[in-house]
Design an enzyme around this catalytic site. Structure first.
Site, PDB file in Angstrom:
ATOM      1  N   VAL A  21       6.419   3.177   0.801  1.00 33.39           N
ATOM      2  CA  VAL A  21       7.147   1.921   1.283  1.00 33.39           C
ATOM      3  C   VAL A  21       7.175   1.618   2.850  1.00 33.39           C
ATOM      4  CG1 VAL A  21       9.283   2.809   1.324  1.00 33.39           C
ATOM      5  CG2 VAL A  21       9.220   0.433   0.697  1.00 33.39           C
ATOM      6  N   CYS A  22       7.292   0.413   3.366  1.00 29.89           N
ATOM      7  CA  CYS A  22       7.537   0.167   4.671  1.00 29.89           C
ATOM      8  C   CYS A  22       8.401  -1.139   4.620  1.00 29.89           C
ATOM      9  CB  CYS A  22       6.299  -0.175   5.424  1.00 29.89           C
ATOM     10  SG  CYS A  22       5.373  -1.517   5.011  1.00 29.89           S
ATOM     11  N   LYS A  23       8.466  -2.026   5.550  1.00 38.65           N
ATOM     12  CA  LYS A  23       9.048  -3.238   5.566  1.00 38.65           C
ATOM     13  C   LYS A  23       8.846  -4.133   4.570  1.00 38.65           C
ATOM     14  CE  LYS A  23      11.648  -6.663   8.531  1.00 38.65           C
ATOM     15  NZ  LYS A  23      11.963  -7.111   9.873  1.00 38.65           N
TER      16      LYS A  23
END
Length: 110
Positions: free
Chosen positions: A62-64
């Protein structure tokens, strides 16, 4: 190469054994808010810290919003990992009301 991707509603509320959640955002983003069970390895540190990522189970990344995590998933898949990108990233995580913690203050996506 197609990047394996899931949506936030496909992520189990409680991660099953053998599933690792990796957050590849920068330290300042992580400090503002992250998933309680996530392991923090910023994207630019993945190559040198790849040994910290378990190879015997699925890795959710996951990232933004999903761009950086998609790149990391591509890299991990090329290196033999069962890795999957979380589409929409932490913005979707927060919007779905998933639990978050912060280093200080109210958790939010930065």
């Amino acid at each position: 190469m197609s990047i394996p991707t899931i949506t936030i509603d496909q992520v189990p509320a409680d991660l099953p054994a053998g599933v690792t959640l990796i957050d590849v955002r920068e330290p300042v983003e992580w400090a503002h808010g992250h998933a309680p069970d996530a392991v923090h390895i910023p994207m630019n540190e993945i190559p040198e810290r790849i040994a910290e990522i378990p190879q015997d189970g699925q890795v959710l990344v996951v990232c933004k919003v999903g761009g950086r995590s998609g790149q990391v998933v591509g890299y991990l898949v090329q290196n033999g990992y069962d890795a999957v990108n979380i589409d929409g990233g932490m913005l979707e995580w927060q919007a779905a009301g998933r639990p978050m913690v912060a280093d200080a203050g109210e958790p939010t996506v930065f």
